[in-house]
Every structure is written in structure tokens, then in C-alpha cells.
Design an enzyme around this catalytic site. Structure first.
Site, short mmCIF file in Angstrom:
data_model
loop_
_atom_site.label_atom_id
_atom_site.label_comp_id
_atom_site.label_asym_id
_atom_site.label_seq_id
_atom_site.Cartn_x
_atom_site.Cartn_y
_atom_site.Cartn_z
N LYS A 9 -19.04 -12.86 -1.48
CA LYS A 9 -17.83 -12.20 -0.99
C LYS A 9 -17.55 -10.93 -1.81
O LYS A 9 -18.19 -10.70 -2.85
CB LYS A 9 -16.66 -13.20 -1.09
N TYR A 49 -14.03 -17.20 10.59
CA TYR A 49 -12.95 -18.02 10.05
C TYR A 49 -12.05 -18.56 11.16
O TYR A 49 -10.86 -18.78 10.93
CB TYR A 49 -12.14 -17.23 9.03
N ASN A 112 -13.09 -16.60 -4.62
CA ASN A 112 -13.99 -17.64 -5.12
C ASN A 112 -15.48 -17.31 -4.93
O ASN A 112 -16.32 -18.19 -4.82
CB ASN A 112 -13.62 -19.00 -4.52
N HIS A 115 -19.27 -17.77 -0.01
CA HIS A 115 -19.08 -18.67 1.14
C HIS A 115 -20.37 -19.43 1.38
O HIS A 115 -21.46 -18.88 1.27
CB HIS A 115 -18.74 -17.87 2.40
N GLU A 126 -22.52 -20.07 12.24
CA GLU A 126 -22.31 -18.90 11.39
C GLU A 126 -23.54 -17.99 11.34
O GLU A 126 -23.41 -16.76 11.32
CB GLU A 126 -21.91 -19.37 9.98
P1 IDP Z 1 -14.75 -23.26 1.62
O1 IDP Z 1 -14.98 -21.77 1.42
O2 IDP Z 1 -14.96 -24.02 0.33
O3 IDP Z 1 -15.50 -23.82 2.78
P2 IDP Z 1 -12.36 -23.37 3.30
O4 IDP Z 1 -11.33 -24.44 3.24
O5 IDP Z 1 -13.27 -23.34 4.47
O6 IDP Z 1 -13.19 -23.43 1.92
O7 IDP Z 1 -11.59 -21.97 3.18
C1 IDP Z 1 -12.27 -20.77 3.45
C2 IDP Z 1 -11.86 -19.75 2.42
O8 IDP Z 1 -10.50 -19.42 2.61
C3 IDP Z 1 -11.96 -20.22 0.96
O9 IDP Z 1 -13.25 -20.08 0.42
C4 IDP Z 1 -10.96 -19.30 0.28
O10 IDP Z 1 -11.55 -18.01 0.05
C5 IDP Z 1 -9.89 -19.17 1.35
N1 IDP Z 1 -8.82 -20.15 1.16
C6 IDP Z 1 -8.82 -21.45 1.48
N2 IDP Z 1 -7.66 -22.06 1.17
C7 IDP Z 1 -6.90 -21.08 0.64
C8 IDP Z 1 -5.55 -21.09 0.10
O11 IDP Z 1 -4.84 -22.09 0.07
N3 IDP Z 1 -5.11 -19.88 -0.37
C9 IDP Z 1 -5.88 -18.75 -0.34
N4 IDP Z 1 -7.13 -18.71 0.15
C10 IDP Z 1 -7.64 -19.87 0.62
MG MG Z 2 -15.31 -23.56 4.82
#
Ligand code: IDP
Ligand code: MG
Length: 149
Positions: A9, A49, A112, A115, A126
Site C-alpha cells: 500500500k 473494497y 498497515n 493487502h 481481486e
Molecule cells: P485485511 O486488510 O486484514 O483483510 P479488512 O478487514 O479486509 O482487513 O480491511 C481492509 C483494510 O481496511 C485494512 O487493511 C485497513 O487498511 C482498513 N481498515 C479496516 N478496518 C479499519 C478500521 O477500523 N479503521 C481504519 N481502517 C480500517
Molecule cells: Mg480483507
């Protein structure tokens, strides 16, 4: 062979982590079969997303993911989805185990680093969003005889 979609990212790109992320998966024995550096257009962010578009954090997620270029990849290997999710670590870096990418390199959930697809079905979806079939280049790696029993 199983496939997954992985993407460094914008924070990972800005922090110079592309090479380290690739090195981790390469050394594991997984194989990159497609890769490109790209600033994602809005329509592909919405598709990618889709499960999150109604969530309160989505506007922030969208502007973060479109804030700069990403490095998009397709990786192959036995059980590649589960293995890469383990190596990536928990969504919230504060809860991600040390030794994982998010556990080693990030602090907060909104940035983070990487992805990774969370199932074979998600991976297929995807990959199709981000790569045309001709952009994927399968090949045999010479060390495979020493990776697969
Ligand atoms: P993942 O990336 O571990 O699969 P997902 O739940 O699919 O996690 O969420 C996608 C992305 O959305 C996360 O990697 C993060 O960047 C963002 N995200 C998820 N939950 C939150 C939140 O509560 N606050 C801000 N960003 C979030
Ligand atoms: Mg995810």
C-alpha cells in the site's frame, strides 16, 4: 497452483518496504508471477473494497489507498493464501505478531503496509480486478524440486 493478490500500500511504498516485502515471500519459496507499480483509479478501489464501501472507515481508507502509488502483485504457491495471510499478520498492526509484516513495520490499522487476499475466491476476484490475463507470466522456478515434496 494456488494464487493470491498482494499489494504494498502507499505507506509501504513511501517507507521503502517494497523490496523487503518481496524478499520475505521469495525466501519462503513463493513465486511472483505478475507485478506492477500503479496509482489505483477510483473505480478499481471501489471494486476491490466492495465489502467495505458502506463502513464508516471507508472514506479514510479510500483516500489513503489513492494517496500514492501501490505495488500490485500476483503470487503462486501451495496454500499461498493462508501462508501469505499468516506472514502479513493481523489487520491491526498493534495486534499483529512480531515477525509478521504488519507486526514488524506498522503501528495503526489505517496504515498497515500491505493487502493480501483472504480466500481463494477473493484472490480470484481481486486478481481479475487488477490484472489482465496476459500480464501474468507463469514459469517454473529451479528451486521447486527442493520446496515441494
Ligand atoms: P485485511 O486488510 O486484514 O483483510 P479488512 O478487514 O479486509 O482487513 O480491511 C481492509 C483494510 O481496511 C485494512 O487493511 C485497513 O487498511 C482498513 N481498515 C479496516 N478496518 C479499519 C478500521 O477500523 N479503521 C481504519 N481502517 C480500517
Ligand atoms: Mg480483507
Amino acid at each position: 497452483m494456488d494464487r493470491t493478490f498482494l499489494m504494498v500500500k502507499p505507506d509501504g511504498v513511501q517507507r521503502g518496504l517494497i523490496g523487503d516485502v518481496i524478499a520475505r515471500f521469495e525466501k519462503k519459496g513463493l513465486k511472483m508471477v505478475a507485478g506492477k507499480f500503479e496509482k489505483l483509479p477510483e473505480e478499481r478501489v471501489l471494486e476491490h473494497y466492495a465489502e467495505h464501501v458502506e463502513k464508516p472507515f471507508f472514506p479514510g481508507l479510500k483516500s489513503y489507498i489513492m494517496s500514492g502509488p501501490c505495488f500490485l502483485m500476483v503470487w503462486e504457491g501451495k496454500d499461498v493464501v493462508a501462508i501469505t495471510r499468516q506472514m502479513i499478520g493481523a489487520t491491526n498492526p498493534a495486534e499483529a505478531a512480531p515477525g509478521t509484516i504488519r507486526g514488524d513495520y506498522a503501528l495503526e490499522i489505517g496504515m498497515n503496509v500491505i493487502h493480501g487476499s483472504d480466500s481463494d475466491e477473493t484472490a480470484a476476484r481481486e486478481i481479475a480486478i487488477h490484472f489482465a490475463p496476459e500480464e501474468i507470466a507463469p514459469y517454473a522456478r529451479i528451486d521447486e524440486a527442493f520446496l515441494y515434496e
